[in-house]
Design a protein around this motif. Structure first.
Motif, PDB file in Angstrom:
ATOM      1  N   TYR A   2     -23.941  17.116 -25.660  1.00  0.00           N
ATOM      2  CA  TYR A   2     -23.130  17.827 -26.656  1.00  0.00           C
ATOM      3  C   TYR A   2     -23.871  17.914 -27.983  1.00  0.00           C
ATOM      4  O   TYR A   2     -24.452  16.935 -28.458  1.00  0.00           O
ATOM      5  CB  TYR A   2     -21.794  17.123 -26.876  1.00  0.00           C
ATOM      6  N   THR A   3     -23.844  19.089 -28.566  1.00  0.00           N
ATOM      7  CA  THR A   3     -24.323  19.297 -29.933  1.00  0.00           C
ATOM      8  C   THR A   3     -23.327  20.186 -30.661  1.00  0.00           C
ATOM      9  O   THR A   3     -22.626  20.988 -30.034  1.00  0.00           O
ATOM     10  CB  THR A   3     -25.713  19.964 -29.959  1.00  0.00           C
ATOM     11  N   GLU A   4     -23.268  20.065 -31.967  1.00  0.00           N
ATOM     12  CA  GLU A   4     -22.363  20.906 -32.747  1.00  0.00           C
ATOM     13  C   GLU A   4     -22.776  22.367 -32.671  1.00  0.00           C
ATOM     14  O   GLU A   4     -21.932  23.259 -32.736  1.00  0.00           O
ATOM     15  CB  GLU A   4     -22.329  20.423 -34.195  1.00  0.00           C
ATOM     16  N   SER A   5     -24.070  22.595 -32.530  1.00  0.00           N
ATOM     17  CA  SER A   5     -24.540  23.983 -32.486  1.00  0.00           C
ATOM     18  C   SER A   5     -24.122  24.682 -31.200  1.00  0.00           C
ATOM     19  O   SER A   5     -23.745  25.859 -31.210  1.00  0.00           O
ATOM     20  CB  SER A   5     -26.068  24.026 -32.634  1.00  0.00           C
ATOM     21  N   SER A   6     -24.188  23.960 -30.070  1.00  0.00           N
ATOM     22  CA  SER A   6     -23.771  24.567 -28.805  1.00  0.00           C
ATOM     23  C   SER A   6     -22.256  24.554 -28.654  1.00  0.00           C
ATOM     24  O   SER A   6     -21.673  25.454 -28.047  1.00  0.00           O
ATOM     25  CB  SER A   6     -24.414  23.837 -27.624  1.00  0.00           C
ATOM     26  N   GLY A   7     -21.621  23.511 -29.166  1.00  0.00           N
ATOM     27  CA  GLY A   7     -20.165  23.408 -29.082  1.00  0.00           C
ATOM     28  C   GLY A   7     -19.653  22.886 -27.762  1.00  0.00           C
ATOM     29  O   GLY A   7     -18.443  22.861 -27.539  1.00  0.00           O
ATOM     30  N   PHE A   8     -20.540  22.454 -26.876  1.00  0.00           N
ATOM     31  CA  PHE A   8     -20.095  21.869 -25.616  1.00  0.00           C
ATOM     32  C   PHE A   8     -21.215  21.001 -25.052  1.00  0.00           C
ATOM     33  O   PHE A   8     -22.380  21.118 -25.449  1.00  0.00           O
ATOM     34  CB  PHE A   8     -19.708  22.949 -24.592  1.00  0.00           C
ATOM     35  N   GLY A   9     -20.841  20.098 -24.136  1.00  0.00           N
ATOM     36  CA  GLY A   9     -21.845  19.255 -23.491  1.00  0.00           C
ATOM     37  C   GLY A   9     -21.302  17.877 -23.175  1.00  0.00           C
ATOM     38  O   GLY A   9     -20.106  17.600 -23.343  1.00  0.00           O
ATOM     39  N   PHE A  10     -22.185  16.993 -22.734  1.00  0.00           N
ATOM     40  CA  PHE A  10     -21.821  15.666 -22.268  1.00  0.00           C
ATOM     41  C   PHE A  10     -22.331  14.584 -23.212  1.00  0.00           C
ATOM     42  O   PHE A  10     -23.373  14.735 -23.854  1.00  0.00           O
ATOM     43  CB  PHE A  10     -22.405  15.409 -20.867  1.00  0.00           C
ATOM     44  N   LYS A  68     -18.216  11.395 -21.209  1.00  0.00           N
ATOM     45  CA  LYS A  68     -17.186  12.398 -21.496  1.00  0.00           C
ATOM     46  C   LYS A  68     -17.819  13.784 -21.600  1.00  0.00           C
ATOM     47  O   LYS A  68     -18.996  13.926 -21.952  1.00  0.00           O
ATOM     48  CB  LYS A  68     -16.442  12.055 -22.780  1.00  0.00           C
ATOM     49  N   TYR A  69     -17.017  14.768 -21.232  1.00  0.00           N
ATOM     50  CA  TYR A  69     -17.402  16.161 -21.444  1.00  0.00           C
ATOM     51  C   TYR A  69     -16.579  16.685 -22.602  1.00  0.00           C
ATOM     52  O   TYR A  69     -15.356  16.476 -22.663  1.00  0.00           O
ATOM     53  CB  TYR A  69     -17.148  17.007 -20.198  1.00  0.00           C
ATOM     54  N   ILE A  70     -17.243  17.396 -23.542  1.00  0.00           N
ATOM     55  CA  ILE A  70     -16.586  17.856 -24.760  1.00  0.00           C
ATOM     56  C   ILE A  70     -16.824  19.348 -24.947  1.00  0.00           C
ATOM     57  O   ILE A  70     -17.932  19.841 -24.733  1.00  0.00           O
ATOM     58  CB  ILE A  70     -17.129  17.106 -26.001  1.00  0.00           C
ATOM     59  N   GLU A  71     -15.787  20.047 -25.333  1.00  0.00           N
ATOM     60  CA  GLU A  71     -15.911  21.434 -25.770  1.00  0.00           C
ATOM     61  C   GLU A  71     -15.221  21.584 -27.122  1.00  0.00           C
ATOM     62  O   GLU A  71     -14.084  21.130 -27.297  1.00  0.00           O
ATOM     63  CB  GLU A  71     -15.294  22.404 -24.770  1.00  0.00           C
ATOM     64  N   LYS A  72     -15.910  22.200 -28.049  1.00  0.00           N
ATOM     65  CA  LYS A  72     -15.339  22.488 -29.368  1.00  0.00           C
ATOM     66  C   LYS A  72     -14.617  23.825 -29.300  1.00  0.00           C
ATOM     67  O   LYS A  72     -15.194  24.837 -28.893  1.00  0.00           O
ATOM     68  CB  LYS A  72     -16.449  22.537 -30.414  1.00  0.00           C
ATOM     69  N   VAL A  76      -9.097  26.966 -37.169  1.00  0.00           N
ATOM     70  CA  VAL A  76      -8.484  25.740 -36.675  1.00  0.00           C
ATOM     71  C   VAL A  76      -9.380  25.200 -35.560  1.00  0.00           C
ATOM     72  O   VAL A  76      -9.624  25.891 -34.564  1.00  0.00           O
ATOM     73  CB  VAL A  76      -7.060  25.985 -36.145  1.00  0.00           C
ATOM     74  N   ILE A  77      -9.884  23.984 -35.739  1.00  0.00           N
ATOM     75  CA  ILE A  77     -10.823  23.403 -34.783  1.00  0.00           C
ATOM     76  C   ILE A  77     -10.131  22.290 -33.984  1.00  0.00           C
ATOM     77  O   ILE A  77      -9.468  21.420 -34.551  1.00  0.00           O
ATOM     78  CB  ILE A  77     -12.067  22.833 -35.491  1.00  0.00           C
ATOM     79  N   SER A  78     -10.283  22.334 -32.674  1.00  0.00           N
ATOM     80  CA  SER A  78      -9.804  21.269 -31.807  1.00  0.00           C
ATOM     81  C   SER A  78     -10.894  20.984 -30.772  1.00  0.00           C
ATOM     82  O   SER A  78     -11.862  21.738 -30.650  1.00  0.00           O
ATOM     83  CB  SER A  78      -8.488  21.658 -31.125  1.00  0.00           C
ATOM     84  N   TYR A  79     -10.714  19.897 -30.043  1.00  0.00           N
ATOM     85  CA  TYR A  79     -11.731  19.493 -29.073  1.00  0.00           C
ATOM     86  C   TYR A  79     -11.096  19.218 -27.712  1.00  0.00           C
ATOM     87  O   TYR A  79     -10.076  18.527 -27.620  1.00  0.00           O
ATOM     88  CB  TYR A  79     -12.468  18.242 -29.551  1.00  0.00           C
ATOM     89  N   TYR A  80     -11.705  19.772 -26.697  1.00  0.00           N
ATOM     90  CA  TYR A  80     -11.355  19.437 -25.317  1.00  0.00           C
ATOM     91  C   TYR A  80     -12.234  18.265 -24.911  1.00  0.00           C
ATOM     92  O   TYR A  80     -13.472  18.335 -24.988  1.00  0.00           O
ATOM     93  CB  TYR A  80     -11.614  20.640 -24.416  1.00  0.00           C
TER      94      TYR A  80
END
Length: 229
Positions: free
Chosen positions: A27-35, A48-52, A71-75
């Protein structure tokens, strides 16, 4: 109290290979998704897997002016695999596992199986009891009890002590299915209070939930049957 959802899995690659693939997609803030991994070894994979998720919305102030805000949330989907078992669990599961399973398919390709379990909680708890110092079932919720030719009933029996005898007396020789059980168990000096459901969801209150979850994983190996979706 923690919540975990158990799933049956078959991986077309080893945990070490899956770990490397996840590290290549951190995960990186630039990509907005990852592990993000917290435990990675040939026998264990935890992370964990995260998606912005960014949503734009219009807000109107008291003077009739509108402005656009983000509005920002995270999966977040927290997973735990063991090489010794086909059963993995998701801690504090999100409302949907679709984003997580879709990304896994991207990483592993064909051959990935991830399915819900359909387990008999009364059988599951009996296998746990065989490894416990003591175990009390404090509530049994059942369904599908035939009361007439055209009707069935649901029955729940709860108490401060073990309710298995009372439940057996109540249902007598009728056929039934168990929906969930609540229990208290002891392992040496560790006490756990929990609930198990037929869909593989468990809720646990314990000083060492990780230890209990591994006990549940071992018991699942011989108590459950899975369905694919």
């Amino acid at each position: 109290m923690i919540k975990a959802k158990w799933l049956y899995s078959e991986l077309p690659i080893s945990l070490a290979q899956l770990s490397n693939a996840m590290k290549d997609h951190q995960y990186t803030e630039s990509s907005g998704f990852g592990f993000l991994l917290t435990n990675s070894s040939p026998s264990k994979l935890v992370g964990k897997y995260i998606e912005k998720l960014v949503r734009k919305t219009l807000v109107e102030d008291p003077f009739g002016h509108t402005s656009e805000i983000e509005v920002i949330s995270y999966y977040v989907c927290q997973f735990n695999w063991s090489s010794k078992s086909n059963y993995m669990y998701i801690s504090e599961p999100p409302r949907s596992l679709r984003k997580f399973s879709s990304k896994l398919h991207d990483l592993t390709g064909l051959g990935l199986v991830l399915s819900e379990v359909n387990v008999a909680p009364d059988q599951w708890i009996e296998l746990i009891e065989s490894n416990a110092d003591y175990l009390k079932i404090l509530k049994i919720s059942s369904y599908g009890i035939r009361v007439s030719q055209n009707s069935t009933a649901k029955i729940s029996v709860a108490g401060g002590s073990d309710v298995r005898d009372e439940f057996s007396e109540l249902v007598s020789s009728r056929r039934y299915l168990v929906d969930s059980v609540k229990f208290e168990a002891g392992f040496s000096n560790l006490i756990v209070n929990g609930e198990l459901t037929k869909t593989g969801v468990c809720r646990l209150k314990s000083a060492n939930a990780g230890f209990i979850l591994e006990k549940l994983r071992d018991a699942l190996e011989s108590s459950s049957r899975h369905i694919f979706y």
